[in-house]
Scaffold this active site. Structure first.
Site, PDB file in Angstrom:
ATOM      1  N   MET A 190       0.827  -1.201   0.000  1.00  0.00           N
ATOM      2  CA  MET A 190       0.000   0.000   0.000  1.00  0.00           C
ATOM      3  C   MET A 190       0.871   1.265   0.000  1.00  0.00           C
ATOM      4  SD  MET A 190      -3.234   0.154   2.444  1.00  0.00           S
ATOM      5  CE  MET A 190      -4.719   0.990   2.105  1.00  0.00           C
ATOM      6  N   CYS A 191       1.450   1.611   1.118  1.00  0.00           N
ATOM      7  CA  CYS A 191       2.317   2.785   1.303  1.00  0.00           C
ATOM      8  C   CYS A 191       1.541   4.106   1.230  1.00  0.00           C
ATOM      9  CB  CYS A 191       3.447   2.873   0.291  1.00  0.00           C
ATOM     10  SG  CYS A 191       4.645   1.559   0.409  1.00  0.00           S
ATOM     11  N   GLY A 192       2.000   5.056   2.006  1.00  0.00           N
ATOM     12  CA  GLY A 192       1.418   6.400   1.956  1.00  0.00           C
ATOM     13  C   GLY A 192       2.506   7.389   1.589  1.00  0.00           C
TER      14      GLY A 192
END
Lengths: 231, 296
Positions: free
Chosen positions: B1-3
């Site tokens: 995912m990662c932001g």
């Protein structure tokens, strides 16, 4: 749980607010609710099942109004990915823009978007009416099965790719049509349908004759031996 | 995912609050990436000859021994220690100092260098990481942050973003690349050095390579569309500002909010909900394959 006079995300968390709205009895006289400070929270108003009205004052995150039944949700702001995904009935009115996959797999009801919708709007939709006053992004109505997608602006690449029986009404231009999507002849019934949708969304700038109709060429429905080499 | 998050402050009066705003943004994105976090802050020094070297250490003992050893060899060094990182201020040129660091200190990883940039990254929950580095106290013109959910390489400091592969450059990435091994081999032949097996580091190296060939930011990013295979939303930071690019399929989200005071970019709106007057800002999604750029 405390009193939820005003449903404020500064005072209550998502679970509490959703739980409250999901469990309103049909006997309850109070049918109108306001949600404050949603601050982009995900899954706001997911899974509502009563005939209530909820006005969300601000921007919401993903899957707002997902699985909705009967409820009327108004969002005074933008919505993230998958607004109204798998909605069954009721309505969602977004006053801003929406992100990708608006109305994904939705079976019924109406979604009205005042701004633009991003890519894959109405992906795999199954009967919902989606009205977009702005434009939609690429791959909109991808594999869309049933229902109506009405777009007042333009459409991105590959509109209606692998579409089944959803009908698309487009006032602007598609950047390109997807595989097996073609322009169709407009019938009188279609024109009436468009007028009804325009009225529902309170659109006065467009008339039914401004739109073109797109749908499935139905060439992918059956296997063709000529295409064998493609597999 | 990662932001991923980025904040460029147009209004100079807000520069003192950069760290405070950015820490809130990273904090809010910890749900997208609980493994590790990192951030780059751009803050130009008054003296134009001073370089900042951001170094990360395996343990605190090695920080002290490094400082002792380095001051023996070079007189012009100043240090600021924050958690397991040290920022070295020096007029030494990178071409001299970096080879010295690489050949003499095995416990150090050089996370970035330049006249403006400072980079900090660490394994752990982003909320804790930003507290450890006291991000809310930082001052600057713009900053970029990342919260990581690891997919392509191990959960280590070397595997965390932002990746800096050139002077004052850095890259954060949400997505995954599938041709990074091939590309890495090609870039190594051209002389690039990589410190991890991470896909984003390759993308950063690729962009640095293009920029070092005197290609503009726009051209360098446009060539990504042809040469990088995979999913990505990138924020590319330079000393002048930052740029945003999404791949043409655009499954990796991004939202931009812009008003007269700032430009904010993030994976989700949540990340910027605490910024002043954000609800009245112009909020939109970057279109796939289009390069967006801000800066002076």
């Amino acid at each position: 749980m405390g009193k939820l006079e005003d449903l404020d995300f500064k005072k209550n968390n998502l679970r509490k607010i959703n739980n409250f709205l999901q469990n309103i009895s049909y006997k309850n006289n109070r049918r109108n609710f306001i949600i404050k400070n949603p601050n982009g929270e995900h899954a706001v108003c997911a899974g509502l099942k009563e005939d209530i009205s909820v006005n969300i004052k601000g921007h919401v995150g993903y899957y707002c109004g997902g699985m909705n039944q009967k409820a009327n949700i108004i969002i005074d702001g933008n919505a993230g990915t998958g607004v109204g995904e798998n909605m069954m009935s009721g309505s969602i009115h977004v006053k801003g823009n929406v992100s990708q996959s608006a109305g994904a797999t939705a079976h019924g009801g109406t979604i009205i978007i005042d701004g633009n919708a991003s890519s894959r709007c109405g992906i795999s939709m199954k009967g919902v009416s989606i009205i977009v006053k702005g434009s939609v992004g690429h791959m909109s109505a991808f594999m869309a099965q049933s229902g109506t997608l009405l777009i007042c602006g333009n459409a991105g690449d590959a509109l209606g790719d692998s579409i089944y029986e959803t009908v698309i009404f487009l006032a602007g231009k598609p950047k390109s049509l997807g595989v097996d999507c073609e322009e169709k002849k407009m019938t009188k019934k279609d024109l009436i349908k468009i007028e009804i949708l325009l009225k529902e969304a309170n659109i006065k700038k467009f008339k039914s004759y401004n739109f073109k109709k797109y749908g499935s060429a139905r060439k992918l429905y059956n296997f063709k031996i000529d295409n064998l080499s493609e597999y | 995912m990662c932001g991923i998050v980025g904040l460029y402050l147009k209004n100079k009066k807000l520069h003192s609050k950069l760290g405070f705003f950015l820490s809130g943004m990273i904090d809010n994105m910890s749900s997208r990436g609980p493994d590790s976090a990192g951030f780059a802050i751009y803050n130009n020094l008054k003296s134009k000859n001073i370089y900042k070297y951001s170094l990360s250490f395996k343990n605190n003992a090695s920080i002290k021994s490094f400082q002792k050893e380095a001051t023996k060899n070079f007189k012009d060094l100043k240090f600021t220690n924050i958690s397991d990182h040290t920022i070295v201020f020096s007029s030494l040129l990178p071409s001299k100092f970096i080879p010295y660091l690489r050949s003499n200190f095995k416990n150090i990883s050089i996370v970035g260098y330049g006249k403006s940039i400072e980079i900090f990254k660490q394994v752990g929950n982003p909320k804790k990481v930003v507290k450890k580095f006291k991000l809310d106290k930082f001052y600057g013109s713009h900053g970029i942050g990342h919260t990581r959910m690891a997919t392509e390489s191990a959960i280590t400091t070397e595997g965390s973003h932002p990746y800096s592969t050139g002077e004052d450059e850095c890259l954060v990435h949400n997505g995954s690349l599938s041709n990074h091994n091939n590309l890495r081999r090609k870039l190594i032949k051209k002389g690039k050095i990589f410190n991890s097996l991470n896909d984003t580091e390759v993308a950063a190296g690729y962009i640095s390579q293009k920029l070092s060939e005197k290609k503009s930011i726009k051209k360098s990013l446009t060539s990504c569309l042809n040469d990088l295979d995979g999913f990505y939303t990138f924020i590319l930071g330079t000393n002048r500002g930052f740029a945003v690019l999404r791949d043409e399929i655009a499954c990796k989200p991004a939202v931009i909010a812009e008003n007269k005071d700032y430009v904010a970019v993030a994976s989700e709106f949540q990340a910027m909900a605490h910024l002043p007057n954000v609800n009245k800002a112009n909020i939109y999604e970057p279109e796939p394959g289009v390069i967006y750029k801000w800066g002076n």
